[in-house]
Structure formats: structure tokens, C-alpha cells
Write an enzyme that holds these catalytic residues in place. Structure first.
Site, PDB file in Angstrom:
ATOM      1  N   HIS A  22       0.838  -1.215   0.000  1.00 26.64           N
ATOM      2  CA  HIS A  22       0.000   0.000   0.000  1.00 26.64           C
ATOM      3  C   HIS A  22       0.863   1.252   0.000  1.00 26.64           C
ATOM      4  O   HIS A  22       2.068   1.220   0.270  1.00 26.64           O
ATOM      5  CB  HIS A  22      -0.948   0.005   1.200  1.00 26.64           C
ATOM      6  CG  HIS A  22      -0.260   0.092   2.547  1.00 26.64           C
ATOM      7  ND1 HIS A  22       0.215   1.280   3.062  1.00 26.64           N
ATOM      8  CD2 HIS A  22       0.011  -0.856   3.485  1.00 26.64           C
ATOM      9  CE1 HIS A  22       0.741   1.067   4.257  1.00 26.64           C
ATOM     10  NE2 HIS A  22       0.648  -0.225   4.538  1.00 26.64           N
ATOM     11  N   CYS A  33       3.099  -4.632   6.820  1.00 27.62           N
ATOM     12  CA  CYS A  33       2.795  -4.461   5.400  1.00 27.62           C
ATOM     13  C   CYS A  33       4.023  -4.014   4.614  1.00 27.62           C
ATOM     14  O   CYS A  33       5.073  -3.727   5.177  1.00 27.62           O
ATOM     15  CB  CYS A  33       1.679  -3.435   5.218  1.00 27.62           C
ATOM     16  SG  CYS A  33       0.058  -4.004   5.812  1.00 27.62           S
TER      17      CYS A  33
END
Length: 203
Positions: A161, A177
Site C-alpha cells: 500500500h 505491510c
């Protein structure tokens, strides 16, 4: 008079050797994926180096693009609650955020309508661990490594992301992440499809 020494062959030079070694590594990874996951395409594969903090797009066996990224501040690991980035073979399970404005903040994968201030200084910190611009939600492909039980990447909400802390890219910074620059994640989002294979390695 100094004796002239011949230039060593190009393939004996360190840079050439590194390139050759890198090509061999890519070939090995692609062939391994074809053998282990024959129902998935290897035309495009994402390779994430968790130590060098970089991601490569491999197209038809060749590295076509490279991006600076950040994995977890706590390093690599698959356990639930570890706040580490899992290793092994994944696939893109869902693509979220098509058309959202650069810097859009997502909460629980929902567009909040708010735009983050993008921080580019190495010492600048956001007020939250914001997920911005686009989301590529990863699912593990290897049981007991990143799939199932307490090591399931999908259940851990492991994404590729955008981040509002762009100045921290190139070092461990996330809670698990894979972070990218916002424009980079837009570009990547448009290049790959769901079920694209993603390999996360420690080197």
C-alpha cells in the site's frame, strides 16, 4: 616503463558477475513458481527483498521495474501479532482503491474521503499508520509458512500500500505491510492483476 596488463574479460568483473547472479536467481524463482504453482501465471511476478527494501517486477523472466519500499520495522516473520512482514510465496488476493485520489486514506479497506499530508523528510512521522492511495491485499500460498493457523498473511491483513511517510522508505518502518510511494503504488496497481504471484525473500 610500467607493464601494460590486459583488461580482464567482462564476465569476470564484479558488476557483470552480480548481474549474472541476479539473472540466475530470477530464473530459479520463476522456474520454482512454475513447478510449485502451475495454475498461476509467471508472466508477471513481484519479488520483494526484505533486507534491501526493494521490490522488482519480473516480466517474462526479466526485471522490468524496481521500487524502493519498506517492510516491517520489526523485520521478517509470519506469526500473528508479530508486526513483522511474512516471507514466502503470496498472491494478490484483492485490489482495492481504483481511481482514488493520490494520498487517500483507507480505514479497514474503506475510502475515508480524507487526503493525507505526504511526509518526505526522513525524520518526519505521521500521526497514524495510514494506508493510502491503493491496496494490494496479499494471501499466503504456503501452508504453515504464510497460510493457515497463526501465520496466515490474509488474516493478518498484509498489504502492499501507499504511505504518508515516504521519507522513511528504504528502511523497516511498517507494522507488517509493504509500503510504497503513493505514485509508485498507483503505477504498480495498474500493472498487475489479482492472482499475480508475490515472493517475499530475506535476501
Amino acid at each position: 616503463m610500467a607493464e601494460d596488463f590486459p583488461m580482464p574479460p567482462l564476465n569476470s568483473l564484479p558488476q557483470a558477475a552480480a548481474v549474472e547472479q541476479g539473472k540466475a536467481s530470477v530464473d530459479f524463482i520463476v522456474q520454482d513458481l512454475q513447478r510449485r504453482f502451475p495454475s498461476y501465471s509467471t508472466e508477471r511476478v513481484l519479488l520483494i527483498d526484505g533486507i534491501k527494501q526493494k521490490m522488482e517486477l519480473i516480466e517474462n523472466g526479466q526485471v522490468s521495474q524496481t521500487w524502493v519500499i519498506s517492510v516491517a520495522q520489526k523485520g521478517l516473520g509470519s506469526l500473528k501479532g508479530s508486526e513483522q512482514t511474512p516471507t514466502g510465496v503470496h498472491r494478490i488476493a484483492q485490489k482495492i482503491g481504483a481511481g482514488a485520489e493520490l494520498g487517500t486514506i483507507f480505514k479497514a479497506r474503506q475510502n475515508t474521503g480524507r487526503i493525507a499530508e505526504i511526509l518526505t523528510g526522513a525524520d518526519e512521522r505521521s500521526t497514524g499508520d495510514n494506508v493510502t492511495t491503493r491496496i494490494l491485499w496479499l494471501a499466503g500460498m504456503e501452508p504453515n509458512v504464510n497460510k493457515g493457523g497463526n501465520v496466515d498473511s490474509y488474516e493478518r491483513y498484509i498489504y502492499i500500500h501507499g504511505t504518508d511517510e515516504e521519507g522513511r522508505l528504504g528502511q523497516g518502518a511498517s507494522h507488517g505491510c509493504i509500503r510504497m510511494k503513493n505514485q509508485d503504488v498507483i503505477d504498480l496497481f495498474d500493472l498487475v492483476s489479482e492472482d499475480t504471484l508475490v515472493v517475499i525473500t530475506p535476501n
